[in-house]
Design a protein around this motif. Structure first.
Motif, PDB file in Angstrom:
ATOM      1  N   CYS A  74       0.838  -1.202   0.000  1.00  0.00           N
ATOM      2  CA  CYS A  74       0.000   0.000   0.000  1.00  0.00           C
ATOM      3  C   CYS A  74       0.875   1.256   0.000  1.00  0.00           C
ATOM      4  CB  CYS A  74      -0.924  -0.016   1.216  1.00  0.00           C
ATOM      5  SG  CYS A  74      -2.126   1.318   1.203  1.00  0.00           S
ATOM      6  N   ARG A  75       1.913   1.279   0.845  1.00  0.00           N
ATOM      7  CA  ARG A  75       2.815   2.440   0.874  1.00  0.00           C
ATOM      8  C   ARG A  75       3.482   2.649  -0.484  1.00  0.00           C
ATOM      9  NH1 ARG A  75       3.466   0.638   6.203  1.00  0.00           N
ATOM     10  NH2 ARG A  75       5.187  -0.749   5.672  1.00  0.00           N
ATOM     11  N   GLU A  76       3.899   1.558  -1.129  1.00  0.00           N
ATOM     12  CA  GLU A  76       4.541   1.653  -2.448  1.00  0.00           C
ATOM     13  C   GLU A  76       3.571   2.218  -3.487  1.00  0.00           C
ATOM     14  OE1 GLU A  76       7.767   1.075  -3.453  1.00  0.00           O
ATOM     15  OE2 GLU A  76       8.151   0.958  -1.303  1.00  0.00           O
ATOM     16  N   ILE A  77       2.328   1.774  -3.440  1.00  0.00           N
ATOM     17  CA  ILE A  77       1.319   2.283  -4.374  1.00  0.00           C
ATOM     18  C   ILE A  77       1.074   3.766  -4.130  1.00  0.00           C
ATOM     19  CG2 ILE A  77      -1.146   2.171  -4.980  1.00  0.00           C
ATOM     20  CD1 ILE A  77      -0.945  -0.907  -4.362  1.00  0.00           C
ATOM     21  N   LYS A  78       0.894   4.148  -2.878  1.00  0.00           N
ATOM     22  CA  LYS A  78       0.522   5.525  -2.554  1.00  0.00           C
ATOM     23  C   LYS A  78       1.658   6.518  -2.760  1.00  0.00           C
ATOM     24  CE  LYS A  78      -3.708   4.524  -1.599  1.00  0.00           C
ATOM     25  NZ  LYS A  78      -4.803   5.025  -2.419  1.00  0.00           N
ATOM     26  N   LYS A  79       2.917   6.070  -2.718  1.00  0.00           N
ATOM     27  CA  LYS A  79       4.015   7.014  -2.950  1.00  0.00           C
ATOM     28  C   LYS A  79       4.349   7.169  -4.433  1.00  0.00           C
ATOM     29  CE  LYS A  79       8.159   4.150  -2.342  1.00  0.00           C
ATOM     30  NZ  LYS A  79       9.268   3.846  -1.457  1.00  0.00           N
ATOM     31  N   ASN A  80       3.759   6.334  -5.284  1.00  0.00           N
ATOM     32  CA  ASN A  80       3.989   6.414  -6.717  1.00  0.00           C
ATOM     33  C   ASN A  80       2.961   7.381  -7.320  1.00  0.00           C
ATOM     34  OD1 ASN A  80       3.766   5.933  -9.560  1.00  0.00           O
ATOM     35  ND2 ASN A  80       4.749   3.947  -9.287  1.00  0.00           N
ATOM     36  N   PRO A  81       3.403   8.496  -7.900  1.00  0.00           N
ATOM     37  CA  PRO A  81       2.449   9.486  -8.414  1.00  0.00           C
ATOM     38  C   PRO A  81       1.513   8.946  -9.498  1.00  0.00           C
ATOM     39  CG  PRO A  81       4.732  10.194  -8.796  1.00  0.00           C
ATOM     40  CD  PRO A  81       4.797   8.884  -8.082  1.00  0.00           C
ATOM     41  N   VAL A  82       1.930   7.930 -10.217  1.00  0.00           N
ATOM     42  CA  VAL A  82       1.090   7.357 -11.265  1.00  0.00           C
ATOM     43  C   VAL A  82       0.000   6.463 -10.672  1.00  0.00           C
ATOM     44  CG1 VAL A  82       1.105   5.836 -13.301  1.00  0.00           C
ATOM     45  CG2 VAL A  82       2.964   7.477 -12.951  1.00  0.00           C
ATOM     46  N   LEU A  83       0.278   5.871  -9.509  1.00  0.00           N
ATOM     47  CA  LEU A  83      -0.645   4.903  -8.903  1.00  0.00           C
ATOM     48  C   LEU A  83      -1.349   5.420  -7.645  1.00  0.00           C
ATOM     49  CD1 LEU A  83       1.664   1.758  -9.162  1.00  0.00           C
ATOM     50  CD2 LEU A  83      -0.199   2.405 -10.711  1.00  0.00           C
ATOM     51  N   ALA A  84      -0.932   6.538  -7.114  1.00  0.00           N
ATOM     52  CA  ALA A  84      -1.409   7.016  -5.806  1.00  0.00           C
ATOM     53  C   ALA A  84      -2.928   7.157  -5.724  1.00  0.00           C
ATOM     54  CB  ALA A  84      -0.742   8.338  -5.449  1.00  0.00           C
ATOM     55  N   HIS A  85      -3.588   7.389  -6.840  1.00  0.00           N
ATOM     56  CA  HIS A  85      -5.048   7.573  -6.856  1.00  0.00           C
ATOM     57  C   HIS A  85      -5.802   6.249  -6.711  1.00  0.00           C
ATOM     58  CE1 HIS A  85      -4.281   6.231 -10.925  1.00  0.00           C
ATOM     59  NE2 HIS A  85      -5.564   5.915 -11.003  1.00  0.00           N
ATOM     60  N   VAL A  86      -5.118   5.119  -6.873  1.00  0.00           N
ATOM     61  CA  VAL A  86      -5.780   3.810  -6.864  1.00  0.00           C
ATOM     62  C   VAL A  86      -6.198   3.447  -5.439  1.00  0.00           C
ATOM     63  CG1 VAL A  86      -5.511   1.342  -7.344  1.00  0.00           C
ATOM     64  CG2 VAL A  86      -4.479   3.035  -8.888  1.00  0.00           C
TER      65      VAL A  86
END
Length: 158
Positions: A74-86
């Protein structure tokens, strides 16, 4: 199901991250029977690779997994600007305040507790597709304030 809602559902791609093949298959089966497009990853690293190929609309992830747990994913997803909205939905058998707080701190949008109720899971998934998830506004030592569906909600931490 109304035509426009069915179209929203059919366009919704959900990624399930679950190291237990039976649990992943059960969730995949439940969601595909309701017209969602679903893929399953067995771990967080595979999930991130899949997400770089095609960003899902929602991620359901188990918390307890080897190599990369659901909080780290979850942290990896949320810190990625391309994926943070997911939106990320954590799946856990652990029902305690520490798990809930760690999930919120990792950026999770929702928790489901195993064994999950099919009706609740489907209705909450439909809500996420229609309205989106909640976001954390602020956290102090006594309260967590979240925004959901236009409402601000304060959750006491003690």
């Amino acid at each position: 199901m109304a035509a426009n809602m069915k179209n929203d559902v059919e366009r919704t791609y959900i990624l399930i991250v679950e190291d237990c093949q039976e649990q992943g298959e059960l969730l995949r089966h439940t969601l595909t029977r309701h017209d969602y497009t679903v893929k399953v990853a067995m771990n967080g690293y595979d999930a991130l690779a899949m997400m770089h190929e095609q960003a899902p609309n929602i991620v359901f992830t188990d918390i307890m997994m080897p190599e990369m747990d659901g909080f780290e994913l979850c942290r990896e997803i949320k810190k990625n600007p391309v994926l943070a909205h997911v939106p990320v939905v954590l799946l856990t058998a652990s029902w305690d305040m520490n798990t809930l707080l760690e999930g919120l701190e990792s950026g999770a949008d929702l928790h489901f507790f195993k064994p999950w109720d099919k009706g609740s899971l489907l209705s909450r998934t439909a809500e996420m597709v229609q309205k989106g998830c909640f976001t954390i506004e602020e956290k102090d030592t006594e309260h967590l304030r979240v925004q959901f569906d236009g409402r601000s909600i304060s959750i006491p931490l003690n």
